[in-house]
Design a protein around this motif. Structure first.
Motif, PDB file in Angstrom:
ATOM      1  N   ASN A  23      45.200   0.910  48.156  1.00 59.55           N
ATOM      2  CA  ASN A  23      44.560  -0.104  48.993  1.00 59.55           C
ATOM      3  C   ASN A  23      43.940   0.484  50.253  1.00 59.55           C
ATOM      4  OD1 ASN A  23      45.076  -2.799  47.676  1.00 59.55           O
ATOM      5  ND2 ASN A  23      47.117  -1.913  47.651  1.00 59.55           N
ATOM      6  N   GLY A  24      44.682   1.340  50.922  1.00 59.97           N
ATOM      7  CA  GLY A  24      44.156   1.960  52.142  1.00 59.97           C
ATOM      8  C   GLY A  24      42.974   2.860  51.847  1.00 59.97           C
ATOM      9  N   GLY A  25      43.063   3.627  50.756  1.00 62.74           N
ATOM     10  CA  GLY A  25      41.954   4.508  50.385  1.00 62.74           C
ATOM     11  C   GLY A  25      40.698   3.734  50.041  1.00 62.74           C
ATOM     12  N   ALA A  26      40.852   2.632  49.323  1.00 64.27           N
ATOM     13  CA  ALA A  26      39.696   1.812  48.978  1.00 64.27           C
ATOM     14  C   ALA A  26      39.050   1.232  50.237  1.00 64.27           C
ATOM     15  CB  ALA A  26      40.102   0.697  48.023  1.00 64.27           C
ATOM     16  N   ALA A  27      39.876   0.752  51.155  1.00 57.78           N
ATOM     17  CA  ALA A  27      39.341   0.188  52.396  1.00 57.78           C
ATOM     18  C   ALA A  27      38.624   1.252  53.226  1.00 57.78           C
ATOM     19  CB  ALA A  27      40.464  -0.452  53.209  1.00 57.78           C
ATOM     20  N   VAL A  28      39.218   2.420  53.335  1.00 60.79           N
ATOM     21  CA  VAL A  28      38.592   3.500  54.104  1.00 60.79           C
ATOM     22  C   VAL A  28      37.280   3.936  53.455  1.00 60.79           C
ATOM     23  CG1 VAL A  28      38.868   5.923  54.790  1.00 60.79           C
ATOM     24  CG2 VAL A  28      40.713   4.304  55.189  1.00 60.79           C
ATOM     25  N   ALA A  29      37.275   3.999  52.133  1.00 57.67           N
ATOM     26  CA  ALA A  29      36.049   4.389  51.430  1.00 57.67           C
ATOM     27  C   ALA A  29      34.918   3.403  51.733  1.00 57.67           C
ATOM     28  CB  ALA A  29      36.296   4.473  49.929  1.00 57.67           C
ATOM     29  N   CYS A  30      35.225   2.120  51.725  1.00 52.82           N
ATOM     30  CA  CYS A  30      34.191   1.122  52.040  1.00 52.82           C
ATOM     31  C   CYS A  30      33.795   1.176  53.512  1.00 52.82           C
ATOM     32  CB  CYS A  30      34.669  -0.276  51.681  1.00 52.82           C
ATOM     33  SG  CYS A  30      34.589  -0.594  49.928  1.00 52.82           S
ATOM     34  N   LEU A  31      34.788   1.306  54.379  1.00 58.05           N
ATOM     35  CA  LEU A  31      34.475   1.382  55.807  1.00 58.05           C
ATOM     36  C   LEU A  31      33.590   2.580  56.129  1.00 58.05           C
ATOM     37  CD1 LEU A  31      37.908   0.436  57.391  1.00 58.05           C
ATOM     38  CD2 LEU A  31      35.788  -0.881  57.529  1.00 58.05           C
ATOM     39  N   SER A  32      33.755   3.656  55.406  1.00 54.01           N
ATOM     40  CA  SER A  32      32.940   4.844  55.667  1.00 54.01           C
ATOM     41  C   SER A  32      31.477   4.631  55.298  1.00 54.01           C
ATOM     42  CB  SER A  32      33.501   6.048  54.905  1.00 54.01           C
ATOM     43  OG  SER A  32      33.264   5.918  53.521  1.00 54.01           O
ATOM     44  N   ASP A  36      25.693   2.534  56.513  1.00 45.92           N
ATOM     45  CA  ASP A  36      24.547   2.500  55.601  1.00 45.92           C
ATOM     46  C   ASP A  36      24.319   1.107  55.028  1.00 45.92           C
ATOM     47  OD1 ASP A  36      24.119   5.245  55.919  1.00 45.92           O
ATOM     48  OD2 ASP A  36      25.526   5.727  54.300  1.00 45.92           O
ATOM     49  N   LEU A  37      25.373   0.325  54.886  1.00 49.03           N
ATOM     50  CA  LEU A  37      25.262  -1.004  54.292  1.00 49.03           C
ATOM     51  C   LEU A  37      24.772  -2.054  55.286  1.00 49.03           C
ATOM     52  CD1 LEU A  37      28.578  -0.990  52.240  1.00 49.03           C
ATOM     53  CD2 LEU A  37      26.264  -0.682  51.351  1.00 49.03           C
ATOM     54  N   TYR A  38      25.032  -1.845  56.550  1.00 44.29           N
ATOM     55  CA  TYR A  38      24.656  -2.823  57.571  1.00 44.29           C
ATOM     56  C   TYR A  38      23.151  -3.105  57.586  1.00 44.29           C
ATOM     57  CZ  TYR A  38      24.195  -5.209  62.019  1.00 44.29           C
ATOM     58  OH  TYR A  38      23.883  -6.119  62.983  1.00 44.29           O
ATOM     59  N   PRO A  39      22.296  -2.085  57.608  1.00 43.71           N
ATOM     60  CA  PRO A  39      20.862  -2.387  57.624  1.00 43.71           C
ATOM     61  C   PRO A  39      20.391  -3.108  56.358  1.00 43.71           C
ATOM     62  CG  PRO A  39      21.241  -0.058  58.111  1.00 43.71           C
ATOM     63  CD  PRO A  39      22.540  -0.658  57.716  1.00 43.71           C
ATOM     64  N   LEU A  40      21.110  -2.923  55.268  1.00 42.35           N
ATOM     65  CA  LEU A  40      20.740  -3.576  54.010  1.00 42.35           C
ATOM     66  C   LEU A  40      21.312  -4.981  53.888  1.00 42.35           C
ATOM     67  CD1 LEU A  40      21.402  -0.537  51.646  1.00 42.35           C
ATOM     68  CD2 LEU A  40      19.197  -1.270  52.597  1.00 42.35           C
ATOM     69  N   LEU A  43      27.063  -6.212  53.973  1.00 43.18           N
ATOM     70  CA  LEU A  43      28.457  -6.222  54.409  1.00 43.18           C
ATOM     71  C   LEU A  43      29.237  -7.430  53.905  1.00 43.18           C
ATOM     72  CD1 LEU A  43      28.247  -4.910  58.074  1.00 43.18           C
ATOM     73  CD2 LEU A  43      28.806  -3.668  55.992  1.00 43.18           C
ATOM     74  N   ASP A  44      28.567  -8.582  53.779  1.00 43.66           N
ATOM     75  CA  ASP A  44      29.259  -9.787  53.342  1.00 43.66           C
ATOM     76  C   ASP A  44      29.789  -9.664  51.908  1.00 43.66           C
ATOM     77  OD1 ASP A  44      26.590  -9.786  52.465  1.00 43.66           O
ATOM     78  OD2 ASP A  44      26.611 -11.956  52.172  1.00 43.66           O
ATOM     79  N   LYS A  45      29.235  -8.764  51.126  1.00 44.14           N
ATOM     80  CA  LYS A  45      29.690  -8.568  49.749  1.00 44.14           C
ATOM     81  C   LYS A  45      31.052  -7.874  49.685  1.00 44.14           C
ATOM     82  CE  LYS A  45      25.096  -8.453  47.738  1.00 44.14           C
ATOM     83  NZ  LYS A  45      25.123  -9.615  46.877  1.00 44.14           N
TER      84      LYS A  45
END
Length: 121
Positions: A23-32, A36-40, A43-45
């Motif tokens: 769980n922590g690894g998945a969250a960190v992977a997305c947070l990293s 790049d996702l913010y301009p697109l 994030l809501d996904k």
């Protein structure tokens, strides 16, 4: 001769660690990737997935507390020669097992929720 108590503790520690790491690894992977996702505007996904993984980390932490209580009842049973304490310990142990499995379900749920947001299925 094998010390089954030590073996059980090692398995329990590995199971709890797996809940944290998944769980922590998945969250960190997305947070990293958020920069790049913010301009697109994507994030809501990730909201449901991140909440699921946060829940999974919380459940893994809660399992540690439950495992501690279970171990204390085993110690009390040894000190007092009381079989009822073993039964109480087993109930706590079963609760911990259910919660660690729920932590794994949180990981899978988070992954599936994100995959569904991107129509991966």
């Amino acid at each position: 001769m094998a010390d089954y108590r030590e073996i059980s503790q090692a398995y329990a520690q590995s199971g709890i660690n797996a809940g944290f790491i998944l769980n922590g690894g998945a969250a960190v992977a997305c947070l990293s990737q958020f920069a790049d996702l913010y301009p697109l505007e994507l994030l809501d996904k990730f909201t449901v997935g991140m909440l699921a993984w946060a829940g999974g980390v919380f459940l893994a932490a809660l399992v540690w507390a439950i495992a501690f209580v279970s171990a204390r009842y085993v110690d009390k049973a040894d000190d007092e020669s009381n079989q009822q304490h073993i039964e109480t310990s087993n109930k706590w142990m079963f609760a911990g097992l259910i919660l660690v499995l729920m932590s794994y379900v949180c990981f899978v749920g988070g992954v599936i929720s994100i995959a569904l947001q991107f129509d991966a299925f």
